[in-house]
Design a protein around this motif. Structure first.
Motif, mmCIF file in Angstrom:
data_model
loop_
_atom_site.group_PDB
_atom_site.id
_atom_site.type_symbol
_atom_site.label_atom_id
_atom_site.label_comp_id
_atom_site.label_asym_id
_atom_site.label_seq_id
_atom_site.Cartn_x
_atom_site.Cartn_y
_atom_site.Cartn_z
ATOM 1 N N THR A 1 37.242 19.350 6.314
ATOM 2 C CA THR A 1 37.664 19.879 4.933
ATOM 3 C C THR A 1 36.645 19.517 3.995
ATOM 4 O OG1 THR A 1 39.619 18.539 4.685
ATOM 5 C CG2 THR A 1 39.713 20.752 5.464
ATOM 6 N N ALA A 2 36.232 18.314 3.900
ATOM 7 C CA ALA A 2 35.318 17.594 3.032
ATOM 8 C C ALA A 2 34.046 17.998 3.127
ATOM 9 C CB ALA A 2 35.338 15.943 3.355
ATOM 10 N N LEU A 3 33.650 18.701 4.464
ATOM 11 C CA LEU A 3 32.358 19.105 4.460
ATOM 12 C C LEU A 3 32.176 20.694 4.236
ATOM 13 C CD1 LEU A 3 31.193 16.876 7.540
ATOM 14 C CD2 LEU A 3 30.655 16.660 4.940
ATOM 15 N N THR A 4 32.935 21.246 3.987
ATOM 16 C CA THR A 4 33.415 22.801 4.021
ATOM 17 C C THR A 4 32.284 23.434 3.112
ATOM 18 O OG1 THR A 4 35.640 22.787 4.456
ATOM 19 C CG2 THR A 4 34.724 24.897 3.572
ATOM 20 N N TYR A 5 32.365 22.796 1.917
ATOM 21 C CA TYR A 5 31.294 23.955 0.897
ATOM 22 C C TYR A 5 29.834 23.380 1.220
ATOM 23 C CZ TYR A 5 28.701 24.880 -3.280
ATOM 24 O OH TYR A 5 27.783 25.577 -4.172
ATOM 25 N N PRO A 6 29.415 22.123 1.471
ATOM 26 C CA PRO A 6 27.841 21.965 1.719
ATOM 27 C C PRO A 6 27.616 22.761 3.195
ATOM 28 C CG PRO A 6 29.389 20.068 2.045
ATOM 29 C CD PRO A 6 29.898 20.911 1.229
ATOM 30 N N VAL A 7 28.389 22.520 4.038
ATOM 31 C CA VAL A 7 28.082 23.208 5.434
ATOM 32 C C VAL A 7 27.988 24.774 5.279
ATOM 33 C CG1 VAL A 7 28.633 23.664 7.641
ATOM 34 C CG2 VAL A 7 28.846 21.424 6.907
ATOM 35 N N TYR A 8 29.006 25.266 4.489
ATOM 36 C CA TYR A 8 28.972 26.791 4.588
ATOM 37 C C TYR A 8 27.874 27.139 3.748
ATOM 38 C CZ TYR A 8 31.039 31.322 3.219
ATOM 39 O OH TYR A 8 31.425 32.760 3.330
ATOM 40 N N ASN A 9 27.410 26.428 2.560
ATOM 41 C CA ASN A 9 26.404 26.779 1.572
ATOM 42 C C ASN A 9 24.911 26.485 2.615
ATOM 43 O OD1 ASN A 9 24.933 27.502 -0.862
ATOM 44 N ND2 ASN A 9 24.396 25.358 -1.074
ATOM 45 N N LEU A 10 25.054 25.408 3.433
ATOM 46 C CA LEU A 10 23.747 25.657 4.216
ATOM 47 C C LEU A 10 23.571 26.779 5.364
ATOM 48 C CD1 LEU A 10 21.202 23.639 5.379
ATOM 49 C CD2 LEU A 10 23.116 22.660 6.796
ATOM 50 N N ILE A 11 24.685 27.125 5.743
ATOM 51 C CA ILE A 11 24.641 28.136 6.691
ATOM 52 C C ILE A 11 24.394 29.443 6.184
ATOM 53 C CG2 ILE A 11 26.266 29.578 8.255
ATOM 54 C CD1 ILE A 11 25.381 26.800 9.374
ATOM 55 N N ASN A 12 24.807 29.687 4.826
ATOM 56 C CA ASN A 12 24.268 30.879 4.342
ATOM 57 C C ASN A 12 22.788 30.964 3.925
ATOM 58 O OD1 ASN A 12 26.437 32.485 3.896
ATOM 59 N ND2 ASN A 12 27.363 31.241 2.518
ATOM 60 N N ASN A 13 22.340 29.569 3.277
ATOM 61 C CA ASN A 13 21.042 29.801 2.882
ATOM 62 C C ASN A 13 19.955 29.603 4.111
ATOM 63 O OD1 ASN A 13 21.450 29.054 0.333
ATOM 64 N ND2 ASN A 13 21.627 26.735 0.450
ATOM 65 N N LEU A 14 20.508 29.293 5.459
ATOM 66 C CA LEU A 14 19.762 29.567 6.555
ATOM 67 C C LEU A 14 20.148 30.813 7.225
ATOM 68 C CD1 LEU A 14 20.119 26.048 8.179
ATOM 69 C CD2 LEU A 14 18.243 26.638 7.073
ATOM 70 N N SER A 15 20.613 31.768 6.601
ATOM 71 C CA SER A 15 20.980 33.051 7.185
ATOM 72 C C SER A 15 21.595 33.029 8.510
ATOM 73 C CB SER A 15 19.806 34.139 7.065
ATOM 74 O OG SER A 15 19.035 34.236 5.683
ATOM 75 N N LEU A 16 22.500 32.025 8.679
ATOM 76 C CA LEU A 16 23.272 32.007 10.015
ATOM 77 C C LEU A 16 24.715 32.365 9.966
ATOM 78 C CD1 LEU A 16 21.543 28.678 11.372
ATOM 79 C CD2 LEU A 16 21.027 31.079 12.000
ATOM 80 N N TYR A 17 25.125 33.035 8.609
ATOM 81 C CA TYR A 17 26.415 33.226 8.656
ATOM 82 C C TYR A 17 26.660 34.288 9.712
ATOM 83 C CZ TYR A 17 30.979 34.490 6.766
ATOM 84 O OH TYR A 17 32.586 34.558 6.590
#
Length: 284
Positions: free
Chosen positions: A127-143
């Motif tokens: 849960t502590a990594l939710t925002y940075p990982v979610y943001n990284l996935i979106n920036n890489l267009s992998l969502y």
């Protein structure tokens, strides 16, 4: 001969120690089997809430299993989980086994710091990594892609795999590497030809543990995947619950089906666990 030595050592234990050991083993067996038995019994009841707990079903009700395969097409989600978990395990184990070899066998500046940083990831909650990982996935267009889960799973559980593999490397005699170097092998060839065959039980143990963790993972799978056809089996369970109703028979039946692959996987690779825990062929 090994089996006879184990039996002899067990019989040579004091009576009190032996009784205490058997009690602990019995308790561990009960803790492991009771939830499984409860789940299987509940999956065979038409209405698990009407006959809760360990009450036997009035009649065997298999519609939950039938609908799991016929209506939910659970094999499709099995394929999704198998693909995501399998690819991520291959990537992570290859990466970690080589990095653990470097840390275990080579001396370099910052070696202790690298080990501390790797082990520290064990204490960081998802849960502590939710925002940075979610943001990284979106920036890489992998969502909403399987690639997002593969990326996350490949980087998850590094500390456990690193700990298991590195400890196994530490038990391998350095004389074997020195002999390989004399024969003209470099670091990569030494790892492939000498270290990997000997350390295979430890590496396979880390791979199986990583696969089980990825197979059962729900948090990231439910966060980055929204298309139903791409869901993994743990996130599929949420489809049995709506705002107004929960299909408990279907839910329990699907849970029984989902836990079968990890159980079979452990049965197939159990010898690697035994070899890894006992030190394998590197003793002596």
């Amino acid at each position: 001969m090994k089996k006879k030595r184990h039996i002899k050592s067990a019989k040579s234990m004091p009576v009190g120690t032996r009784i205490f050991t058997y009690i602990c083993l019995l308790w561990a067996l009960i803790v492991a089997l009771v939830p499984l038995i409860w789940l299987i019994l509940s999956s065979l009841k038409e209405d698990p809430l009407a006959r809760p707990g360990f009450q036997l079903p009035e009649s065997i009700y298999l519609n939950g299993y039938i609908s799991t395969f016929r209506d939910l097409h659970v094999l499709r989600y099995f394929g999704n989980s198998m693909f995501v978990a399998g690819v991520s395990v291959i990537i992570s184990v290859v990466m970690i086994s080589m990095s653990a070899y470097v840390v275990a066998r080579m001396e370099f500046k910052g070696k202790t710091l690298v080990s501390i940083l790797l082990y520290s990831t064990m204490f960081i909650p998802a849960t502590a990594l939710t925002y940075p990982v979610y943001n990284l996935i979106n920036n890489l267009s992998l969502y909403d892609t399987r690639g997002a889960l593969i990326l996350i799973y490949s980087c998850s559980g590094i500390a456990i795999s690193f700990f298991v593999i590195k400890n196994y490397y530490d038990n391998i005699p350095r004389d074997l590497e020195e002999a390989a170097r004399i024969d003209g092998c470099g670091y990569v060839r030494t790892w492939v030809k000498v270290i990997f065959p000997i350390a295979r039980p430890g590496i396979m143990t880390a791979a199986v543990l990583a696969f089980l963790n990825n197979w059962n993972e729900y948090y990231w799978a439910s966060l980055v995947l929204i298309t139903r056809e791409k869901l993994t089996v743990p996130s599929l369970l949420s489809t049995f619950t709506t705002a107004f109703n929960t299909n408990y028979n279907g839910l329990f039946s699907a849970m029984v089906v989902i836990i079968l692959p990890p159980v079979l996987l452990y049965c197939i690779f159990s010898k690697f666990f035994v070899e890894a825990l006992s030190g394998g062929a590197v003793k002596g």
